[in-house]
Design a protein around this motif. Sequence first.
Motif, PDB file in Angstrom:
ATOM      1  N   ALA A 740       0.833  -1.214   0.000  1.00 19.20           N
ATOM      2  CA  ALA A 740       0.000   0.000   0.000  1.00 19.20           C
ATOM      3  C   ALA A 740       0.862   1.257   0.000  1.00 19.20           C
ATOM      4  O   ALA A 740       0.488   2.288   0.543  1.00 19.20           O
ATOM      5  CB  ALA A 740      -0.935  -0.012   1.216  1.00 19.20           C
ATOM      6  N   TRP A 741       2.005   1.183  -0.602  1.00 18.30           N
ATOM      7  CA  TRP A 741       2.963   2.293  -0.623  1.00 18.30           C
ATOM      8  C   TRP A 741       2.683   3.208  -1.804  1.00 18.30           C
ATOM      9  O   TRP A 741       2.433   2.745  -2.916  1.00 18.30           O
ATOM     10  CB  TRP A 741       4.375   1.730  -0.726  1.00 18.30           C
ATOM     11  CG  TRP A 741       5.453   2.748  -1.017  1.00 18.30           C
ATOM     12  CD1 TRP A 741       5.718   3.349  -2.212  1.00 18.30           C
ATOM     13  CD2 TRP A 741       6.386   3.271  -0.088  1.00 18.30           C
ATOM     14  NE1 TRP A 741       6.762   4.209  -2.083  1.00 18.30           N
ATOM     15  CE2 TRP A 741       7.198   4.183  -0.784  1.00 18.30           C
ATOM     16  CE3 TRP A 741       6.618   3.058   1.260  1.00 18.30           C
ATOM     17  CZ2 TRP A 741       8.239   4.890  -0.176  1.00 18.30           C
ATOM     18  CZ3 TRP A 741       7.648   3.744   1.876  1.00 18.30           C
ATOM     19  CH2 TRP A 741       8.444   4.649   1.164  1.00 18.30           C
ATOM     20  N   ASP A 742       2.740   4.483  -1.577  1.00 16.84           N
ATOM     21  CA  ASP A 742       2.843   5.445  -2.669  1.00 16.84           C
ATOM     22  C   ASP A 742       3.525   6.694  -2.130  1.00 16.84           C
ATOM     23  O   ASP A 742       3.731   6.850  -0.920  1.00 16.84           O
ATOM     24  CB  ASP A 742       1.481   5.756  -3.311  1.00 16.84           C
ATOM     25  CG  ASP A 742       0.496   6.400  -2.352  1.00 16.84           C
ATOM     26  OD1 ASP A 742       0.863   7.397  -1.699  1.00 16.84           O
ATOM     27  OD2 ASP A 742      -0.638   5.895  -2.258  1.00 16.84           O
ATOM     28  N   ALA A 743       3.868   7.614  -3.023  1.00 15.72           N
ATOM     29  CA  ALA A 743       4.640   8.789  -2.627  1.00 15.72           C
ATOM     30  C   ALA A 743       3.894   9.659  -1.638  1.00 15.72           C
ATOM     31  O   ALA A 743       4.507  10.423  -0.877  1.00 15.72           O
ATOM     32  CB  ALA A 743       5.015   9.591  -3.874  1.00 15.72           C
ATOM     33  N   ASN A 744       2.570   9.564  -1.612  1.00 14.13           N
ATOM     34  CA  ASN A 744       1.777  10.435  -0.748  1.00 14.13           C
ATOM     35  C   ASN A 744       1.617   9.901   0.669  1.00 14.13           C
ATOM     36  O   ASN A 744       1.303  10.668   1.581  1.00 14.13           O
ATOM     37  CB  ASN A 744       0.385  10.654  -1.368  1.00 14.13           C
ATOM     38  CG  ASN A 744       0.469  11.377  -2.694  1.00 14.13           C
ATOM     39  OD1 ASN A 744       1.274  12.292  -2.863  1.00 14.13           O
ATOM     40  ND2 ASN A 744      -0.352  10.951  -3.650  1.00 14.13           N
ATOM     41  N   GLN A 748       3.363   8.188   6.503  1.00 10.56           N
ATOM     42  CA  GLN A 748       2.578   7.443   7.492  1.00 10.56           C
ATOM     43  C   GLN A 748       3.381   6.296   8.091  1.00 10.56           C
ATOM     44  O   GLN A 748       3.167   5.916   9.242  1.00 10.56           O
ATOM     45  CB  GLN A 748       1.311   6.859   6.843  1.00 10.56           C
ATOM     46  CG  GLN A 748       0.253   7.872   6.485  1.00 10.56           C
ATOM     47  CD  GLN A 748      -0.986   7.190   5.920  1.00 10.56           C
ATOM     48  OE1 GLN A 748      -0.934   6.034   5.501  1.00 10.56           O
ATOM     49  NE2 GLN A 748      -2.096   7.895   5.916  1.00 10.56           N
ATOM     50  N   TYR A 749       4.293   5.760   7.307  1.00 10.03           N
ATOM     51  CA  TYR A 749       5.093   4.621   7.758  1.00 10.03           C
ATOM     52  C   TYR A 749       6.459   5.061   8.284  1.00 10.03           C
ATOM     53  O   TYR A 749       7.279   4.222   8.652  1.00 10.03           O
ATOM     54  CB  TYR A 749       5.280   3.619   6.615  1.00 10.03           C
ATOM     55  CG  TYR A 749       3.997   3.302   5.881  1.00 10.03           C
ATOM     56  CD1 TYR A 749       2.856   2.932   6.586  1.00 10.03           C
ATOM     57  CD2 TYR A 749       3.916   3.397   4.494  1.00 10.03           C
ATOM     58  CE1 TYR A 749       1.670   2.655   5.921  1.00 10.03           C
ATOM     59  CE2 TYR A 749       2.737   3.123   3.823  1.00 10.03           C
ATOM     60  CZ  TYR A 749       1.617   2.755   4.540  1.00 10.03           C
ATOM     61  OH  TYR A 749       0.438   2.495   3.888  1.00 10.03           O
ATOM     62  N   GLY A 750       6.723   6.368   8.292  1.00 13.71           N
ATOM     63  CA  GLY A 750       8.016   6.877   8.744  1.00 13.71           C
ATOM     64  C   GLY A 750       9.092   6.796   7.691  1.00 13.71           C
ATOM     65  O   GLY A 750      10.284   6.853   8.009  1.00 13.71           O
ATOM     66  N   MET A 751       8.718   6.664   6.415  1.00 11.96           N
ATOM     67  CA  MET A 751       9.662   6.414   5.333  1.00 11.96           C
ATOM     68  C   MET A 751       9.866   7.641   4.452  1.00 11.96           C
ATOM     69  O   MET A 751      10.088   7.523   3.245  1.00 11.96           O
ATOM     70  CB  MET A 751       9.157   5.243   4.460  1.00 11.96           C
ATOM     71  CG  MET A 751       8.742   3.996   5.231  1.00 11.96           C
ATOM     72  SD  MET A 751      10.169   3.083   5.779  1.00 11.96           S
ATOM     73  CE  MET A 751       9.388   1.741   6.678  1.00 11.96           C
ATOM     74  N   GLY A 752       9.800   8.843   5.032  1.00 11.36           N
ATOM     75  CA  GLY A 752       9.768  10.058   4.227  1.00 11.36           C
ATOM     76  C   GLY A 752      10.949  10.262   3.316  1.00 11.36           C
ATOM     77  O   GLY A 752      10.823  10.910   2.279  1.00 11.36           O
ATOM     78  N   ARG A 753      12.126   9.752   3.664  1.00 12.79           N
ATOM     79  CA  ARG A 753      13.326   9.976   2.841  1.00 12.79           C
ATOM     80  C   ARG A 753      13.529   8.901   1.768  1.00 12.79           C
ATOM     81  O   ARG A 753      14.440   9.024   0.953  1.00 12.79           O
ATOM     82  CB  ARG A 753      14.562  10.009   3.741  1.00 12.79           C
ATOM     83  CG  ARG A 753      14.595  11.150   4.755  1.00 12.79           C
ATOM     84  CD  ARG A 753      14.710  12.520   4.090  1.00 12.79           C
ATOM     85  NE  ARG A 753      14.882  13.584   5.079  1.00 12.79           N
ATOM     86  CZ  ARG A 753      16.061  14.138   5.381  1.00 12.79           C
ATOM     87  NH1 ARG A 753      17.156  13.743   4.775  1.00 12.79           N
ATOM     88  NH2 ARG A 753      16.124  15.092   6.292  1.00 12.79           N
ATOM     89  N   PHE A 754      12.695   7.863   1.774  1.00 14.58           N
ATOM     90  CA  PHE A 754      12.856   6.780   0.802  1.00 14.58           C
ATOM     91  C   PHE A 754      12.090   7.101  -0.485  1.00 14.58           C
ATOM     92  O   PHE A 754      10.922   7.479  -0.443  1.00 14.58           O
ATOM     93  CB  PHE A 754      12.362   5.457   1.382  1.00 14.58           C
ATOM     94  CG  PHE A 754      13.272   4.880   2.434  1.00 14.58           C
ATOM     95  CD1 PHE A 754      14.322   4.053   2.070  1.00 14.58           C
ATOM     96  CD2 PHE A 754      13.086   5.185   3.773  1.00 14.58           C
ATOM     97  CE1 PHE A 754      15.174   3.524   3.034  1.00 14.58           C
ATOM     98  CE2 PHE A 754      13.924   4.660   4.742  1.00 14.58           C
ATOM     99  CZ  PHE A 754      14.976   3.832   4.366  1.00 14.58           C
TER     100      PHE A 754
END
Length: 836
Positions: A740-744, A748-754
């Motif tokens: 359920a990953w997308d740039a937006n 939410q998952y703490g992955m802002g720099r990825f």
Amino acid sequence: MQRAQLLAQQYKQQQQAITADIFNGIQDFSYAPGQHSVTVTPFISTSASPLLVSDGGEVLAAWSQQGSGRAVAYGNDIFSALAAPAPATYLKQHLPILKRVLAWQLTGKANTAIGSTIRVAASGYSATPVVTTLKAMGWNAEAVSCNVAEENTCWQNSDLIVFGRGVPDNPIVGTLTSRYLSAGKPVLYVHNSWSAGNGQHVLTSMGMIIGGYPGNYFAGNRVNIAAGLTLADHLKRIDQMGALADTLAMLQNDQLVHDWSNTAPIGPIDDLRAEMRIFDSRGLDIFSQPNTELHRLLLLWADVWRPNVRYGPLNKTGPAIDFLRAMASDSWVAFARRYTKTSADQGDYMPAIAQTLAPSTTAEIIEVTIAQGSGNTAIGRGAIPGKPVEIEIVDAAGASSLGVRTNYLRTQGNPLSDNYERPRYPTSGVVPLPTSGTRIFTTPFGGPLFLNYNGAQAGSVVKLRVKGVVKYSHFDFTRTMSATEISEARAAAQRKDFGWQTIKLVGGEVQQVAKFINANADPERYVQTELKGMLFDSNHIANGYSNMPMSANVAAVCSAFGWTCDGPLHRAPNVQHFVGWLAACGFLCSGNPSDGSAGVGGTGWGWSHELGHNTVQRVMHIEFNGQGCVVECDNNILASAHMMRQYKLIGVDNGHVTDHPKLFQYIVANRASGLNGNDKVLDMQRRLWTMNAQDPMRAVHFQLAFLFSRYRANEAVPSMEASMDYFTLLTKGDRLVAKAWDANNRNQYGMGRFADNKISNPDLLFVLSSKIIGKDLRNIFAMYGITLSQTALDSVADLNLPVLPEQFYALERSKFNQVSTGQWLDLSATTPAYPF
């Protein structure tokens, strides 16, 4: 047996004569169909024969005869390639062979001159390249307009009927193919791809099977025929009957002497068995099918001999003839028939007393709960050895296809390597149930009946009408069992007269032989509390599956994070099947079904270990340079979670250590090294993650769970419940990042720099754990020797979480599963002594 041997010799002579006629005078057999091709293998060796066999043993083209009709199938697009402006060299070399093949199809003789115009009708393949090739051979040819894939009368005006993989996927095509052949029309099949397409209906009518996905796409040179092959060598390659005739002669030799390190006599037995299984898989009674006299004779011989078989005394060091006859009679079985004979007993597969059980004489309607879109499930009724079962679909509940089989096993023993203590192949394959009418199903070995289903709706209920069956020890807790049903199942377990027990649960099914049944166990406790409540529920909670309700704590965290923590995204992937009888590997073996040489228990760690293999997620798989908590360790994190939960709920502590004292010793030694910074982290990594120290490795995940209980659940000492909540959130987060990953929503998952979700496992564990616990865990991960990327460190820094100082929750060695008995240690300034 004498008739069968004579018939096999006659078939060999006929097939060799036709093939020799086709290839007479041919000097160059070379052929290279390439990756855009499939195999076309005979499955009725008495009517179909290989035409071209590669150096790797693959059948590239085949022929068959039905009445006066002659059929040929090529597994590649030979005509379009020949009609191309610059045909490949192998095609030019094959053209003389193809001309003789087509002459044989049209006239019955390969060297016959063709004077009249050949009228070509085609479906699923263009007639144009066929006509072009025929003209290139010096023949007159023309395409005729006729849809030979539908009911028609124009087929009578054609001389050659051609089908390709684009033919409609409709059984009527097979019916029409048989009609054309029976009327004497030549039928040609050409496969113009590496994928299966819709040609199987045509091929089935020709007595052949089309190769499955992905065809010969990755076969390389295995599907080539190199130059230099002689006619004698070619005839040897295509011979289907010579080895069988030799084996049949051995079966008649009462004084047979044979060294079973030479397994050559078994090959023809298995080849005929494979053909018989194909008839079963299509629901065809061999005794009503054309061109099956040899199969019928061998089935009848097996019926005649089978009562003489005695499992146990049989072995490959005893009389060779007894061993060979048992192997053959065990193998030559058809299940889509009414009559068969059985041996006196079936060894450890089924007790002799089972044959005395009375089958039901009146039909009953039973309901079978369906757990997923496709699979296999026990129906709660059994087949008695040698007694016919009648099954009829009352309500398919929308399923696209249904079938019946005995058992759902993957290993059945091997007399060539094991003791011959059971039938060689005691279980059936899937025999399809007709959409209307009754399926007659008979097994000489008996066994629990399973419904095979495809295209079904999860949660639906299929209704079947059954007769000739027996009730045995079956528990179905996918629905509400009455007290009477439970009592009957328990009584059957105590009698052990059928030989098997089956259990259905939400998310899992169990089957085991009588010797492993705990007949005195309370069914409610064994099934509901231990199997479901401990084994399956613990695994499903730790994996965050949506069939388990979320705790208030988990629901609150998911809501606060904006995570989607329920619904189909988190559905348990499959119904897990467990079999207690024989293990495919070792003592217990993972897979689905997972099997073992032991009863299926809910409280031991062995089965949870195997279930862990099938469900473990990557966030538990931590490795550096190919070492670490990898296979046989990562799945044990789930087994340890089971042990922890089990102790709290039912007071059973089976050990399965997560070695916290040893982990603490590594921390102490690392601190004493005098190293700093990255060197210190790598030193700890070498101590912990590269020394195969599974127990302290697994303790790391539990230390993270304890931090969750302290800082997110605000507990003074960790509880089992809060620790399980950590695993639930961790695995849900793992799935969300994967699916359920997308740039937006990456923040939410703490992955802002990825930039994307291609994140290393250590980074994923660090970021998700920091997010879930609500603390920046960089110091904790450094203490455990886990190296992290700068992207992961910066992503967590962006969350503005407090950086957690080094700390450790100490547990006594004997109380690893009793998680509320420990003591928190502050390691931020000093290294205290371990308190236990």
